[in-house]
Enzyme design. Structure first.
Site, mmCIF file in Angstrom:
data_model
loop_
_atom_site.group_PDB
_atom_site.id
_atom_site.type_symbol
_atom_site.label_atom_id
_atom_site.label_comp_id
_atom_site.label_asym_id
_atom_site.label_seq_id
_atom_site.Cartn_x
_atom_site.Cartn_y
_atom_site.Cartn_z
ATOM 1 N N ASP A 13 0.813 -1.230 0.000
ATOM 2 C CA ASP A 13 0.000 0.000 0.000
ATOM 3 C C ASP A 13 0.838 1.267 0.000
ATOM 4 O O ASP A 13 0.448 2.290 0.574
ATOM 5 C CB ASP A 13 -0.964 0.002 1.210
ATOM 6 N N LYS A 16 1.772 2.277 -5.122
ATOM 7 C CA LYS A 16 2.322 1.763 -6.389
ATOM 8 C C LYS A 16 1.383 2.062 -7.567
ATOM 9 O O LYS A 16 1.826 2.402 -8.657
ATOM 10 C CB LYS A 16 2.538 0.235 -6.288
ATOM 11 N N GLY A 40 -4.765 -4.089 -3.714
ATOM 12 C CA GLY A 40 -5.687 -3.009 -4.036
ATOM 13 C C GLY A 40 -4.860 -1.798 -4.394
ATOM 14 O O GLY A 40 -4.142 -1.270 -3.545
ATOM 15 N N HIS A 41 -4.897 -1.393 -5.651
ATOM 16 C CA HIS A 41 -4.066 -0.282 -6.126
ATOM 17 C C HIS A 41 -4.982 0.873 -6.527
ATOM 18 O O HIS A 41 -5.857 0.713 -7.376
ATOM 19 C CB HIS A 41 -3.209 -0.735 -7.319
ATOM 20 N N GLN A 223 1.824 -6.142 -3.555
ATOM 21 C CA GLN A 223 2.408 -6.341 -2.219
ATOM 22 C C GLN A 223 3.760 -5.612 -2.113
ATOM 23 O O GLN A 223 3.937 -4.579 -2.723
ATOM 24 C CB GLN A 223 2.540 -7.829 -1.867
ATOM 25 N N ARG A 302 -9.775 -2.919 6.340
ATOM 26 C CA ARG A 302 -9.241 -3.008 7.708
ATOM 27 C C ARG A 302 -8.384 -1.777 8.024
ATOM 28 O O ARG A 302 -7.662 -1.286 7.152
ATOM 29 C CB ARG A 302 -8.342 -4.253 7.845
HETATM 30 P P1 GDP Z 1 -0.799 0.439 -3.549
HETATM 31 O O1 GDP Z 1 -1.414 -0.844 -3.123
HETATM 32 O O2 GDP Z 1 0.677 0.477 -3.318
HETATM 33 O O3 GDP Z 1 -1.161 0.844 -4.950
HETATM 34 O O4 GDP Z 1 -1.415 1.561 -2.578
HETATM 35 P P2 GDP Z 1 -2.963 1.710 -2.123
HETATM 36 O O5 GDP Z 1 -3.740 2.267 -3.242
HETATM 37 O O6 GDP Z 1 -3.453 0.472 -1.486
HETATM 38 O O7 GDP Z 1 -2.815 2.741 -0.926
HETATM 39 C C1 GDP Z 1 -2.263 3.996 -1.124
HETATM 40 C C2 GDP Z 1 -3.295 5.058 -0.695
HETATM 41 O O8 GDP Z 1 -2.650 6.311 -0.588
HETATM 42 C C3 GDP Z 1 -4.393 5.261 -1.708
HETATM 43 O O9 GDP Z 1 -5.563 5.660 -1.047
HETATM 44 C C4 GDP Z 1 -3.860 6.395 -2.587
HETATM 45 O O10 GDP Z 1 -4.897 7.135 -3.208
HETATM 46 C C5 GDP Z 1 -3.147 7.224 -1.559
HETATM 47 N N1 GDP Z 1 -1.962 7.955 -2.036
HETATM 48 C C6 GDP Z 1 -1.009 7.565 -2.912
HETATM 49 N N2 GDP Z 1 -0.009 8.477 -2.994
HETATM 50 C C7 GDP Z 1 -0.367 9.470 -2.140
HETATM 51 C C8 GDP Z 1 0.270 10.696 -1.744
HETATM 52 O O11 GDP Z 1 1.360 11.038 -2.197
HETATM 53 N N3 GDP Z 1 -0.393 11.451 -0.808
HETATM 54 C C9 GDP Z 1 -1.597 11.084 -0.273
HETATM 55 N N4 GDP Z 1 -2.161 11.870 0.638
HETATM 56 N N5 GDP Z 1 -2.212 9.931 -0.634
HETATM 57 C C10 GDP Z 1 -1.596 9.148 -1.538
HETATM 58 P P1 IMO Z 2 -0.950 -4.150 -2.315
HETATM 59 O O1 IMO Z 2 -0.540 -4.649 -3.671
HETATM 60 C C1 IMO Z 2 -0.920 -4.669 2.020
HETATM 61 C C2 IMO Z 2 -0.974 -8.781 3.485
HETATM 62 C C3 IMO Z 2 -2.218 -9.234 4.264
HETATM 63 C C4 IMO Z 2 -1.575 -10.195 5.233
HETATM 64 C C5 IMO Z 2 -0.516 -10.881 4.372
HETATM 65 C C6 IMO Z 2 -0.949 -12.206 3.773
HETATM 66 O O2 IMO Z 2 -2.234 -3.389 -2.333
HETATM 67 O O3 IMO Z 2 0.183 -3.405 -1.673
HETATM 68 P P2 IMO Z 2 -2.570 -12.822 1.761
HETATM 69 O O4 IMO Z 2 -4.026 -12.507 1.531
HETATM 70 O O5 IMO Z 2 -1.671 -12.280 0.704
HETATM 71 O O6 IMO Z 2 -2.313 -14.268 2.038
HETATM 72 O O7 IMO Z 2 -2.210 -12.051 3.132
HETATM 73 O O8 IMO Z 2 -0.217 -9.977 3.323
HETATM 74 N N1 IMO Z 2 -1.238 -8.243 2.140
HETATM 75 C C7 IMO Z 2 -1.169 -6.937 1.838
HETATM 76 N N2 IMO Z 2 -0.953 -5.868 2.640
HETATM 77 N N3 IMO Z 2 -1.074 -4.516 0.689
HETATM 78 C C8 IMO Z 2 -1.260 -5.575 -0.129
HETATM 79 O O9 IMO Z 2 -1.272 -5.474 -1.464
HETATM 80 C C9 IMO Z 2 -1.360 -6.862 0.449
HETATM 81 N N4 IMO Z 2 -1.570 -8.109 -0.036
HETATM 82 C C10 IMO Z 2 -1.473 -8.936 1.003
HETATM 83 O O10 IMO Z 2 -2.826 -8.151 4.914
HETATM 84 O O11 IMO Z 2 -0.911 -9.505 6.246
HETATM 85 MG MG MG Z 3 -2.889 -1.541 -1.805
#
Ligand code: GDP
Ligand code: IMO
Ligand code: MG
Length: 427
Positions: A13, A16, A40-41, A223, A302
């Site tokens: 998270d 990316k 979740g991206h 991840q 969560r």
């Molecule tokens: P990913 O899984 O690595 O693609 O990241 P996620 O989308 O799960 O979580 C990143 C969260 O931070 C999302 O809600 C994005 O919209 C937000 N986000 C990403 N870059 C920035 C930033 O530079 N500033 C802020 N405030 N939010 C950001």
């Molecule tokens: P992105 O690509 C954050 C975590 C789960 C758990 C562990 C194992 O959005 O960064 P799994 O369902 O893969 O067997 O769970 O890995 N986990 C993540 N945490 N971002 C993710 O993906 C994750 N994908 C799995 O919360 O701790």
């Molecule tokens: Mg994510």
């Protein structure tokens, strides 16, 4: 051969999706290489917010071909749901291609994931319960079902019969779970196969042919390295390899074809699920980071655990991945916090560690050594260049560069796709 890899350098998270979306504007290909719908991206645009679980984060750019690589564990129903949602919002998926070699998350995998988690009790990993671990386990045990199997009903029934019999026996014996019906499952999968067949392709060769023509290719890791099955906080990890080497494998790209590896880090750290987290903050600063940073899981909703930037971890993952650049995200979330802290070492039984220990019990006991830096009160989210950042903010960035020995090439100052600064000063 211009292949760029984008990876998470913490526990996921890191943002990316946003980084990939910004590159995709000029990319020929974006290849999602590992993980499943556990990911979740998020991409925030003027057209609204998009949350991708399986579809590569380049899909909003019509000129970019988006590939789901062989290393992804594909949940057909989730994917079709994502496709339908995109169509409903006017986004075309004509450029989506899926490797025929992808293993499928079968209907029994999320069930097995849930049952195994419950059985672990207090030692639960906190998985996303999307069936990710059981699917990869079956793949390695050579009892997986691949996309190529379900587009051919005869092959499907031949392959599924013994696999389902074994799975039913296992779930029944261990968890007293009622058996899955073979005919119903075969029909359901064949119907899904029919819908997915038009997207299925020999993607590895398509990408290799394009690379021969010097295509601009981005690999999107899901991840992050600290969740890596080999190098993460095992067993509190995911079941794939979100490292540079792992995503090469998942995308069908050779290591020699890669010339840039971008490690994405938040300006602090978050973690969702169980496991060690040395810089975790359980006080009001941690709560502030969670609320202000909207740190709630994109996939499961969560609350994410939060803590200070951990340079020990960041340096470890940067080295394992051969990172050439850093993208530092969510920088704006640190605005107004004073001081801001960076963990520069771990102390364990009086010794200083410069890298995370392999033993989880040790990892739980390490004490972070902090360096305090001055915070900044000016908001950064309206900045359009590095030079516009407050002095203390620029010092924080430069300190991270020093500690990791890699340039911070991009800085995220807000969720919108345009809130991304060039990390270099104008001089
Ligand atoms: P990913 O899984 O690595 O693609 O990241 P996620 O989308 O799960 O979580 C990143 C969260 O931070 C999302 O809600 C994005 O919209 C937000 N986000 C990403 N870059 C920035 C930033 O530079 N500033 C802020 N405030 N939010 C950001
Ligand atoms: P992105 O690509 C954050 C975590 C789960 C758990 C562990 C194992 O959005 O960064 P799994 O369902 O893969 O067997 O769970 O890995 N986990 C993540 N945490 N971002 C993710 O993906 C994750 N994908 C799995 O919360 O701790
Ligand atoms: Mg994510």
């Amino acid at each position: 051969m211009p292949v760029t890899i984008v990876l998470g350098g913490q526990w996921g998270d890191e943002g990316k999706g946003k980084i990939i979306d910004s590159f995709a504007a000029n990319a020929d290909f974006v290849i999602r290489a590992n993980g499943s719908a556990n990911a979740g991206h998020t991409v925030v645009t003027d057209r609204g917010t998009f949350k991708f679980h399986l579809i590569p984060s380049g899909i909003l750019h019509p000129s970019c071909i988006c590939v789901i690589g062989a290393g992804v564990a594909l949940d057909p129903e989730t994917l079709l749901g994502e496709i339908d949602q995109l169509h409903a919002r006017g986004v075309s998926t004509a450029n989506l291609r899926i490797s025929s070699r992808c293993h499928l998350i079968m209907p029994y995998h999320p069930v097995q994931d849930r049952l195994e988690e419950t059985a672990r009790g207090a030692d639960a990993i906190g998985t996303t319960q999307r069936g990710n671990g059981p699917c990869y386990a079956d793949k390695v045990a050579r009892r997986g079902i691949r996309l190529v199997d379900i587009v051919d009903p005869e092959q499907l029934t031949r392959r599924l019969a013994p696999i389902l019999a074994e799975k039913n026996a296992l779930l029944q014996a261990l968890y007293n779970h009622p058996p899955f019906d073979f005919v119903e499952m075969s029909e359901r999968l064949a119907a899904l196969g029919e819908r997915l067949a038009p997207y299925m392709d020999d993607t590895e060769m398509i990408v290799q042919d394009a690379l021969d023509q010097s295509a601009n290719v981005f690999v999107e890791g899901a991840q992050a390295a600290m969740l890596d099955i080999d190098y993460g906080t095992y067993p509190y990890v995911t079941s794939s390899s979100p490292t540079a080497a792992g995503v090469c494998q998942g995308a069908g790209i050779a290591p020699t074809q890669v010339d840039r590896v971008i490690s994405v880090y938040k300006a602090y750290v978050s973690r969702v699920g169980s496991g060690a987290f040395p810089t975790e903050l359980t006080d009001s600063v941690g709560a502030y980071l969670r609320e202000h940073g909207a740190e709630y899981g994109t996939t499961t909703g969560r609350p994410r655990r939060t803590g200070w930037f951990d340079a020990v971890q960041a340096r470890y993952t940067a080295r394992l991945n051969g990172a050439t650049d850093i993208a530092l995200s969510k920088f704006d979330i640190l605005d107004g916090i004073d001081p801001v802290r960076i963990c520069v070492g771990y102390r364990l039984d009086g010794k200083i560690l410069s890298a995370p220990p392999p033993r989880i019990a040790d990892y739980d006991r390490v004490e972070p050594i902090y360096e305090d830096l001055s915070g900044w009160n000016t908001g950064t989210s309206a900045a359009t260049s590095f030079d516009e950042l407050p002095l203390a903010a620029r010092r924080f960035v430069r300190r991270i560069e020093e500690l990791l020995g890699i340039p911070v090439t991009w800085i995220g100052v807000g969720p919108h796709r345009d809130q991304l600064l060039d990390g270099r000063a104008a001089d």
